[in-house]
Structure formats: C-alpha cells, structure tokens
Design an enzyme around this catalytic site. Sequence first.
Site, PDB file in Angstrom:
ATOM      1  N   GLN A  12       3.101   9.835   1.790  1.00 45.48           N
ATOM      2  CA  GLN A  12       4.428   9.223   1.654  1.00 45.48           C
ATOM      3  C   GLN A  12       5.196   9.747   0.444  1.00 45.48           C
ATOM      4  O   GLN A  12       6.406   9.537   0.352  1.00 45.48           O
ATOM      5  CB  GLN A  12       4.310   7.699   1.541  1.00 45.48           C
ATOM      6  CG  GLN A  12       3.903   7.018   2.841  1.00 45.48           C
ATOM      7  CD  GLN A  12       3.823   5.517   2.677  1.00 45.48           C
ATOM      8  OE1 GLN A  12       2.808   4.993   2.226  1.00 45.48           O
ATOM      9  NE2 GLN A  12       4.897   4.825   3.005  1.00 45.48           N
ATOM     10  N   HIS A  53      -1.275   6.774   7.992  1.00 42.18           N
ATOM     11  CA  HIS A  53      -0.393   7.681   7.249  1.00 42.18           C
ATOM     12  C   HIS A  53      -1.089   8.999   6.937  1.00 42.18           C
ATOM     13  O   HIS A  53      -0.480  10.071   7.020  1.00 42.18           O
ATOM     14  CB  HIS A  53       0.023   7.056   5.908  1.00 42.18           C
ATOM     15  CG  HIS A  53       1.277   6.240   5.964  1.00 42.18           C
ATOM     16  ND1 HIS A  53       2.472   6.736   6.428  1.00 42.18           N
ATOM     17  CD2 HIS A  53       1.529   4.968   5.575  1.00 42.18           C
ATOM     18  CE1 HIS A  53       3.409   5.787   6.322  1.00 42.18           C
ATOM     19  NE2 HIS A  53       2.857   4.702   5.814  1.00 42.18           N
ATOM     20  N   CYS A  95       7.140  -0.704   6.651  1.00 40.05           N
ATOM     21  CA  CYS A  95       6.672   0.493   5.954  1.00 40.05           C
ATOM     22  C   CYS A  95       7.744   0.939   4.971  1.00 40.05           C
ATOM     23  O   CYS A  95       8.927   0.984   5.318  1.00 40.05           O
ATOM     24  CB  CYS A  95       6.400   1.588   6.976  1.00 40.05           C
ATOM     25  SG  CYS A  95       5.857   3.150   6.246  1.00 40.05           S
ATOM     26  N   LEU A  96       7.318   1.309   3.777  1.00 41.89           N
ATOM     27  CA  LEU A  96       8.270   1.787   2.763  1.00 41.89           C
ATOM     28  C   LEU A  96       8.983   3.058   3.223  1.00 41.89           C
ATOM     29  O   LEU A  96      10.075   3.364   2.739  1.00 41.89           O
ATOM     30  CB  LEU A  96       7.539   2.058   1.444  1.00 41.89           C
ATOM     31  CG  LEU A  96       6.922   0.834   0.753  1.00 41.89           C
ATOM     32  CD1 LEU A  96       6.092   1.279  -0.440  1.00 41.89           C
ATOM     33  CD2 LEU A  96       7.989  -0.164   0.328  1.00 41.89           C
ATOM     34  N   GLY A 116       0.831  -1.195   0.000  1.00 36.14           N
ATOM     35  CA  GLY A 116       0.000   0.000   0.000  1.00 36.14           C
ATOM     36  C   GLY A 116       0.864   1.242   0.000  1.00 36.14           C
ATOM     37  O   GLY A 116       2.084   1.172   0.247  1.00 36.14           O
ATOM     38  N   HIS A 169      -3.079   0.852   8.397  1.00 41.00           N
ATOM     39  CA  HIS A 169      -1.743   1.436   8.190  1.00 41.00           C
ATOM     40  C   HIS A 169      -1.815   2.669   7.280  1.00 41.00           C
ATOM     41  O   HIS A 169      -1.225   3.709   7.587  1.00 41.00           O
ATOM     42  CB  HIS A 169      -0.830   0.354   7.589  1.00 41.00           C
ATOM     43  CG  HIS A 169       0.587   0.781   7.356  1.00 41.00           C
ATOM     44  ND1 HIS A 169       1.641   0.289   8.093  1.00 41.00           N
ATOM     45  CD2 HIS A 169       1.122   1.628   6.458  1.00 41.00           C
ATOM     46  CE1 HIS A 169       2.773   0.843   7.654  1.00 41.00           C
ATOM     47  NE2 HIS A 169       2.486   1.647   6.658  1.00 41.00           N
ATOM     48  N   GLU A 170      -2.544   2.555   6.170  1.00 41.03           N
ATOM     49  CA  GLU A 170      -2.590   3.680   5.223  1.00 41.03           C
ATOM     50  C   GLU A 170      -3.398   4.852   5.768  1.00 41.03           C
ATOM     51  O   GLU A 170      -3.046   6.014   5.555  1.00 41.03           O
ATOM     52  CB  GLU A 170      -3.150   3.229   3.874  1.00 41.03           C
ATOM     53  CG  GLU A 170      -2.365   2.119   3.179  1.00 41.03           C
ATOM     54  CD  GLU A 170      -0.869   2.334   3.129  1.00 41.03           C
ATOM     55  OE1 GLU A 170      -0.403   3.494   3.130  1.00 41.03           O
ATOM     56  OE2 GLU A 170      -0.136   1.335   3.125  1.00 41.03           O
TER      57      GLU A 170
HETATM   58 ZN    ZN Z   1       3.726   2.853   5.530  1.00 40.27          ZN
END
Ligand code: ZN
Length: 163
Positions: free
Chosen positions: A51, A135, A89-90, A46, A131-132
Amino acid sequence: MAIREILKYPDPRLRTRAKRVREIDGSIQRLIDDMVETMRAANGVGLAATQIGVPLRVAVIEPRDGQLIVLINPEIVKTSGQRRVEEACLSVPGYWGELTRSEVVVVRALDRNGREFRVRGTGLLAQALEHEIDHLNGVLYIDRLDRPEDLHRVEAEAEEAAT
Ligand code: ZN
C-alpha cells in the site's frame, strides 16, 4: 520515522504480488517503523507494504491500542468458519463493502526480530489478517464482493475502520 503516501485504487502497484523478505536488516526495520506511523496517522487497523509501494511481504496490524502485530512473510495456515463483515480499506477511500470472511484465521509469520510465531485471530483480527495478506498478493476487498451492490459509499464523516 516518516509517514509514507498510501497508494489509492486503481494504482497498479496495489496489484503487485509482494516478494518474500530474505533478510531483516535496517531497511526493513525502518520500513516497519514507517508503516506503523503511517497506519496510525491514517487511523487504520492495518497496513501492507504494497500500500505504500514497497513490494515486500510485510504487514502491520493494530486491531486495538496496544495490540501491534508485525508480520513478515506471513502465511495463512488455517481458517475456519465464515461470517459476513463490513470492511473498508485505506487504499479505497470513501467506500465500504459487505463480504464474507473467515471466523478464525491462524497465521504463521516472522516478527521483526526474525523469530517465527503464530497468531490466531477471531473477529476484527481475523478479518485484518486476511485483508492484509490479500494486499500482499495484490488482492483488494472489492475483488471479493459477491455483487456490485455490496459496495457502498461512506456517508457523513463517520469513516469505517480501514485497513
Ligand atoms: Zn486495505
């Protein structure tokens, strides 16, 4: 479409509370396309617009191939249950953590055509939805760890599925 740079912790833009999308115009369609391409290039599950430095409430999730979900102005309407999960997480490369997430998550959002829909997630999808949306509120999974020891370095080349 273009691959955008993914911001890395502790970039302060990751702490931005994103604003609602008021009009789903061509710039939003391009943003969504870029986010999908960026997520896939990074092998992510995702990606949230925050981000890539865009403070708008847009997220994309692809828990498995062929199950792409575009979320505009998503809101969690219901959660139930709890389970311990492993998460990465990226924007926090090189680490993974153990934390508690909901077992079931129901989200209401607009799709890329502006139609309202609901998605009910369990397992990885439920985790990615939380999670998203975190963010989009400037929250990272590392904020949700019970103890510092629950954060681990990724060893070897086996990266966790990251969102
Ligand atoms: Zn993330």
